[in-house]
Enzyme design. Structure first.
Site, PDB file in Angstrom:
ATOM      1  N   ARG A   1       2.008  14.867  13.231  1.00 36.50           N
ATOM      2  CA  ARG A   1       2.322  14.082  12.163  1.00 36.50           C
ATOM      3  C   ARG A   1       2.780  15.512  10.965  1.00 36.50           C
ATOM      4  NH1 ARG A   1      -0.177   8.545   9.814  1.00 36.50           N
ATOM      5  NH2 ARG A   1       1.328   8.457   8.327  1.00 36.50           N
TER       6      ARG A   1
ATOM      7  N   ARG B   1      -4.017  10.820   3.668  1.00 35.91           N
ATOM      8  CA  ARG B   1      -2.799  11.770   4.283  1.00 35.91           C
ATOM      9  C   ARG B   1      -1.269  11.889   2.653  1.00 35.91           C
ATOM     10  NH1 ARG B   1      -0.493  13.800   8.168  1.00 35.91           N
ATOM     11  NH2 ARG B   1       2.105  13.974   7.716  1.00 35.91           N
TER      12      ARG B   1
ATOM     13  N   ARG C   1      -8.686  -0.197   4.522  1.00 36.83           N
ATOM     14  CA  ARG C   1      -7.629   0.626   4.040  1.00 36.83           C
ATOM     15  C   ARG C   1      -6.632   0.332   3.632  1.00 36.83           C
ATOM     16  NH1 ARG C   1      -6.671   6.568   7.395  1.00 36.83           N
ATOM     17  NH2 ARG C   1      -5.284   6.884   5.468  1.00 36.83           N
TER      18      ARG C   1
ATOM     19  N   CYS D   1      -4.349  13.202  13.105  1.00 35.81           N
ATOM     20  CA  CYS D   1      -4.694  11.881  12.619  1.00 35.81           C
ATOM     21  C   CYS D   1      -3.986  11.005  13.766  1.00 35.81           C
ATOM     22  CB  CYS D   1      -2.790  10.829  12.043  1.00 35.81           C
ATOM     23  SG  CYS D   1      -2.476   9.757  11.924  1.00 35.81           S
TER      24      CYS D   1
ATOM     25  N   ILE E   1       4.507  18.506   8.532  1.00 39.91           N
ATOM     26  CA  ILE E   1       4.821  18.549   6.678  1.00 39.91           C
ATOM     27  C   ILE E   1       6.306  19.301   6.851  1.00 39.91           C
ATOM     28  CG2 ILE E   1       2.512  17.465   6.002  1.00 39.91           C
ATOM     29  CD1 ILE E   1       2.029  20.215   5.712  1.00 39.91           C
ATOM     30  N   ASP E   2       6.727  19.824   7.799  1.00 39.58           N
ATOM     31  CA  ASP E   2       7.378  20.746   8.066  1.00 39.58           C
ATOM     32  C   ASP E   2       9.038  20.434   7.171  1.00 39.58           C
ATOM     33  OD1 ASP E   2       8.113  19.238  10.252  1.00 39.58           O
ATOM     34  OD2 ASP E   2       9.973  20.072  10.194  1.00 39.58           O
ATOM     35  N   GLN E   3       9.656  18.950   7.273  1.00 41.49           N
ATOM     36  CA  GLN E   3      10.271  18.415   6.276  1.00 41.49           C
ATOM     37  C   GLN E   3      10.474  18.443   4.744  1.00 41.49           C
ATOM     38  OE1 GLN E   3      13.915  17.707   7.683  1.00 41.49           O
ATOM     39  NE2 GLN E   3      11.965  19.487   8.963  1.00 41.49           N
TER      40      GLN E   3
ATOM     41  N   LYS F   1       1.152  -1.228  -0.031  1.00 45.50           N
ATOM     42  CA  LYS F   1      -0.039   0.023  -0.316  1.00 45.50           C
ATOM     43  C   LYS F   1       0.605   1.301   0.495  1.00 45.50           C
ATOM     44  CE  LYS F   1      -1.935   1.830   4.337  1.00 45.50           C
ATOM     45  NZ  LYS F   1      -0.806   3.046   4.417  1.00 45.50           N
ATOM     46  N   ASN F   2       2.067   1.188   0.974  1.00 42.53           N
ATOM     47  CA  ASN F   2       2.623   2.701   0.727  1.00 42.53           C
ATOM     48  C   ASN F   2       3.465   2.502   0.118  1.00 42.53           C
ATOM     49  OD1 ASN F   2       1.123   2.913   3.161  1.00 42.53           O
ATOM     50  ND2 ASN F   2       2.649   2.134   4.489  1.00 42.53           N
TER      51      ASN F   2
ATOM     52  N   ASP G   1       5.367   0.260  11.897  1.00 39.56           N
ATOM     53  CA  ASP G   1       3.233  -0.228  11.241  1.00 39.56           C
ATOM     54  C   ASP G   1       3.523  -1.964  12.051  1.00 39.56           C
ATOM     55  OD1 ASP G   1       3.830   1.879   7.749  1.00 39.56           O
ATOM     56  OD2 ASP G   1       3.290   2.018  10.621  1.00 39.56           O
TER      57      ASP G   1
ATOM     58  N   ILE H   1       8.533   6.595  17.060  1.00 37.27           N
ATOM     59  CA  ILE H   1       8.701   7.120  15.644  1.00 37.27           C
ATOM     60  C   ILE H   1       7.442   8.426  15.679  1.00 37.27           C
ATOM     61  CG2 ILE H   1       7.757   6.958  13.121  1.00 37.27           C
ATOM     62  CD1 ILE H   1      10.558   5.927  13.155  1.00 37.27           C
TER      63      ILE H   1
HETATM   64  C1  EPZ Z   1       4.624   6.658   6.308  1.00 37.04           C
HETATM   65  O1  EPZ Z   1       4.063   7.699   6.719  1.00 37.04           O
HETATM   66  C2  EPZ Z   1       3.738   5.376   6.015  1.00 37.04           C
HETATM   67  N1  EPZ Z   1       2.805   6.065   5.599  1.00 37.04           N
HETATM   68  C3  EPZ Z   1       3.196   5.226   7.930  1.00 37.04           C
HETATM   69  O2  EPZ Z   1       2.353   4.124   7.728  1.00 37.04           O
HETATM   70  C4  EPZ Z   1       4.216   4.806   8.086  1.00 37.04           C
HETATM   71  O3  EPZ Z   1       3.729   4.532   9.922  1.00 37.04           O
HETATM   72  C5  EPZ Z   1       5.197   5.870   8.777  1.00 37.04           C
HETATM   73  O4  EPZ Z   1       5.720   6.478   6.532  1.00 37.04           O
HETATM   74  C6  EPZ Z   1       6.473   5.605   9.102  1.00 37.04           C
HETATM   75  O5  EPZ Z   1       7.529   4.354   8.531  1.00 37.04           O
HETATM   76  C7  EPZ Z   1       2.489   5.768   4.917  1.00 37.04           C
HETATM   77  O6  EPZ Z   1       3.575   5.311   3.796  1.00 37.04           O
HETATM   78  C8  EPZ Z   1       1.384   6.529   3.129  1.00 37.04           C
HETATM   79  P1  EPZ Z   1       7.101   9.705   8.174  1.00 37.04           P
HETATM   80  P2  EPZ Z   1       4.671   9.340   6.980  1.00 37.04           P
HETATM   81  O7  EPZ Z   1       7.034  10.820   7.807  1.00 37.04           O
HETATM   82  O8  EPZ Z   1       5.752   9.073   5.759  1.00 37.04           O
HETATM   83  C9  EPZ Z   1       7.514  12.883  11.856  1.00 37.04           C
HETATM   84  C10 EPZ Z   1       0.474   2.739   7.894  1.00 37.04           C
HETATM   85  O9  EPZ Z   1      -0.670   2.407   8.368  1.00 37.04           O
HETATM   86  N2  EPZ Z   1       7.294  13.998  10.553  1.00 37.04           N
HETATM   87  O10 EPZ Z   1       8.796   8.797   8.039  1.00 37.04           O
HETATM   88  O11 EPZ Z   1       3.890   9.592   6.882  1.00 37.04           O
HETATM   89  C11 EPZ Z   1       6.664  12.736  11.817  1.00 37.04           C
HETATM   90  O12 EPZ Z   1       5.385  13.267  12.923  1.00 37.04           O
HETATM   91  C12 EPZ Z   1       0.742   4.187   8.164  1.00 37.04           C
HETATM   92  O13 EPZ Z   1       0.183   2.202   6.788  1.00 37.04           O
HETATM   93  C13 EPZ Z   1       8.431  15.258  11.255  1.00 37.04           C
HETATM   94  O14 EPZ Z   1       8.532  15.914  12.210  1.00 37.04           O
HETATM   95  O15 EPZ Z   1       5.934   8.983   8.088  1.00 37.04           O
HETATM   96  C14 EPZ Z   1       6.403  11.342  12.151  1.00 37.04           C
HETATM   97  O16 EPZ Z   1       6.568  11.358  13.656  1.00 37.04           O
HETATM   98  C15 EPZ Z   1       0.921   4.686   8.962  1.00 37.04           C
HETATM   99  N3  EPZ Z   1       7.954  16.266   9.562  1.00 37.04           N
HETATM  100  C16 EPZ Z   1       8.338  10.853  12.122  1.00 37.04           C
HETATM  101  O17 EPZ Z   1       8.373  12.022  11.083  1.00 37.04           O
HETATM  102  C17 EPZ Z   1       8.436  15.715   8.583  1.00 37.04           C
HETATM  103  O18 EPZ Z   1       7.606  16.373   7.759  1.00 37.04           O
HETATM  104  C18 EPZ Z   1       7.982   9.773  11.099  1.00 37.04           C
HETATM  105  O19 EPZ Z   1       7.288  10.299   9.989  1.00 37.04           O
HETATM  106  C19 EPZ Z   1       7.361  14.752   8.194  1.00 37.04           C
HETATM  107  C20 EPZ Z   1       7.308  14.292   9.627  1.00 37.04           C
END
Ligand code: EPZ
Length: 431
Positions: free
Chosen positions: A122, A93, A397, A117, A124-126, A22-23, A305, A327
């Site tokens: 979560r 998202r 989902r 969420c 999106i600053d990065q 899915k991801n 996950d 995480i």
């Molecule tokens: C992806 O989410 C996955 N979703 C998530 O799977 C998964 O849990 C996560 O990666 C970690 O492996 C998809 O791929 C669609 P991150 P993502 O950006 O990209 C923080 C599922 O169940 N962060 O790696 O949103 C964030 O808050 C879902 O399939 C920032 O602070 O995860 C988190 O604490 C749930 N700023 C950590 O980093 C940013 O700009 C990791 O988030 C981006 C992230």
């Protein structure tokens, strides 16, 4: 709201086949709009999240044909907008992947900000940091991310934290930027590598995906491709954890064992026997489980996950286990429901202290999110008596035919429409 009706106690025996990741699919379906040539993608999982993303791109003029259930052909030659409607972002998202794709393709995008969420904050600053580094003007207006650039120019980007989404989003935009981009502290998940391979099959020039430094040489345009998505490591891991909790002997087909190494290692540690084949793993568990410690980390660490699923198994292991969520900041909400089934778990901040119990007992429970929902189904399958898990929409989902696949290996689980009363089923037990 549909719900799962489960009567626990059956071991899981037989074979289950894993679908597309899915991801990986969410990033790839977004990236597919970056060319006006037709793109054919196979092994697309038929889950709600991918269906919603396909609706989102249809909303901006992408023509979708489905020659068979898991194959999608996308024609983005008549894209008519760079604005993604709020209704899709509210549902998933990952619609924000369309910012990276549209910014790369049309140098502009407007996508509503993702909502809250259930597993924590979560940010999106990065993502925004990466887009700005490539030369885009990014602002948040009326709840939308609005990004545009006269031209995207390659940059040296150092992520402050490892982010799967930001790595995927910025990789897409950089693929069509002029010049070289280096992404440092990149995420290394299999679905990041799958997206890089997909973009390269469209003519992009991306090296180093799967390591923490990704090097991208921007190209003028991307062309059509024919691509198959990798198997879903989390779907596979979920069935592996289900055998640990319910016992049994399961062959899990269509996997890449390398992607499961951390899960395999952890389940072996607690007493499961795991045999690896080229594209399958066999999990056998008939002995009581033993305790261990788990900390979720970015790949190749133990996947976040899989955190609820391993917690459910450890709740039935002999001894005291500790699960630390490395995480997300609020991914133990489901533990309250598990305690109602008899688990003995204490959550302090991002750590769960688990004292193994001999059994769970069934009751009515509510799934707070996708992976917790799957984990609570596993708890019901292992429990004594009947469990009702509401509602199925979270699980659907990310898991295709979850109840069907479980039923095929001996689980007593059915999906029922709203209106099923727990008392009715209790009466049946009394009969
Ligand atoms: C992806 O989410 C996955 N979703 C998530 O799977 C998964 O849990 C996560 O990666 C970690 O492996 C998809 O791929 C669609 P991150 P993502 O950006 O990209 C923080 C599922 O169940 N962060 O790696 O949103 C964030 O808050 C879902 O399939 C920032 O602070 O995860 C988190 O604490 C749930 N700023 C950590 O980093 C940013 O700009 C990791 O988030 C981006 C992230």
């Amino acid at each position: 709201m549909d719900r799962y009706i489960i009567r626990g106690g059956n071991p899981l025996v037989g074979e289950v086949t894993i679908g597309g990741a899915k991801n990986a699919a969410l990033g790839i379906l977004a990236a597919a709009i970056m060319t006006s040539d037709p793109v054919r993608i196979e092994n697309v999982p038929a889950v709600t999240d991918t269906e919603i993303l396909l609706k989102a791109v249809e909303g901006i003029g992408v023509k979708i044909t489905r020659p068979e259930k898991h194959t999608v052909i996308m024609d983005s030659s008549k894209l008519n907008s760079t604005f993604i409607d709020d209704e899709y972002m509210k549902k998933i998202r990952a619609s924000y992947y369309l910012v990276g794709a549209l910014l790369g393709r049309d140098k502009r995008a407007e996508v509503p900000l993702p909502g809250g969420c259930n597993i924590g904050v979560r940010g999106i600053d990065q993502h925004l940091k990466g887009f700005k580094a490539l030369g885009a003007k990014v602002k948040i207006v009326h709840g939308c991310i609005s990004a545009e650039a006269k031209e995207l120019r390659g940059a040296h980007i150092f992520f402050d934290k490892v982010s799967v989404g930001a790595t995927i989003n910025v990789m897409m935009a950089a693929a069509l930027a002029s010049g070289r981009t280096i992404i440092e502290n990149a995420a290394k998940e299999p679905h990041v590598v799958d997206l890089a391979n997909f973009l390269n099959s469209m003519g992009a020039n991306i090296r180093g995906a799967g390591t923490d430094v990704i090097r991208i040489r921007g190209v003028e345009r991307l062309h059509g491709t024919d691509y198959a998505i990798i198997p879903d490591q989390i779907e596979a891991g979920t069935y592996m954890a289900a055998v640990a909790a319910c016992h049994g002997d399961l062959i899990i087909r269509n996997v890449i064992p390398k992607h499961l190494e951390c899960i395999t290692a952890k389940l072996s540690e607690i007493g499961c026997q795991i045999t690896e084949f080229d594209d399958a793993v066999q999990v056998t568990s008939y002995e009581p489980l033993t305790s261990t410690q788990v900390r979720t980390l970015p790949y190749p660490g133990f996947p976040t996950d899989m955190q609820p699923q391993i917690t459910v198994a450890l709740g039935l292991a002999q001894g005291i286990s500790i699960v630390t969520e490395g995480i997300f900041d609020n991914r133990f909400k489901y533990v309250d429901e598990l305690v109602r089934m008899g688990a003995s778990i204490k959550v302090e901040n991002n750590m769960a202290l688990i004292t193994g119990v001999s059994k769970y007992t069934g009751t009515g429970i509510v799934a707070p999110d996708l992976r917790a929902g799957a984990a609570l189904v596993i708890a019901g399958l292992a429990a004594e008596g009947e469990t009702i898990v509401e509602d199925t929409s979270f699980v659907e989902r990310g898991y295709e035919e979850f109840d069907e696949k479980l039923r095929a290996v001996g689980a007593d689980i059915t999906k029922a429409a709203e209106g099923w009363e727990f008392e009715k089923s209790r009466l049946r037990i009394a009969e």
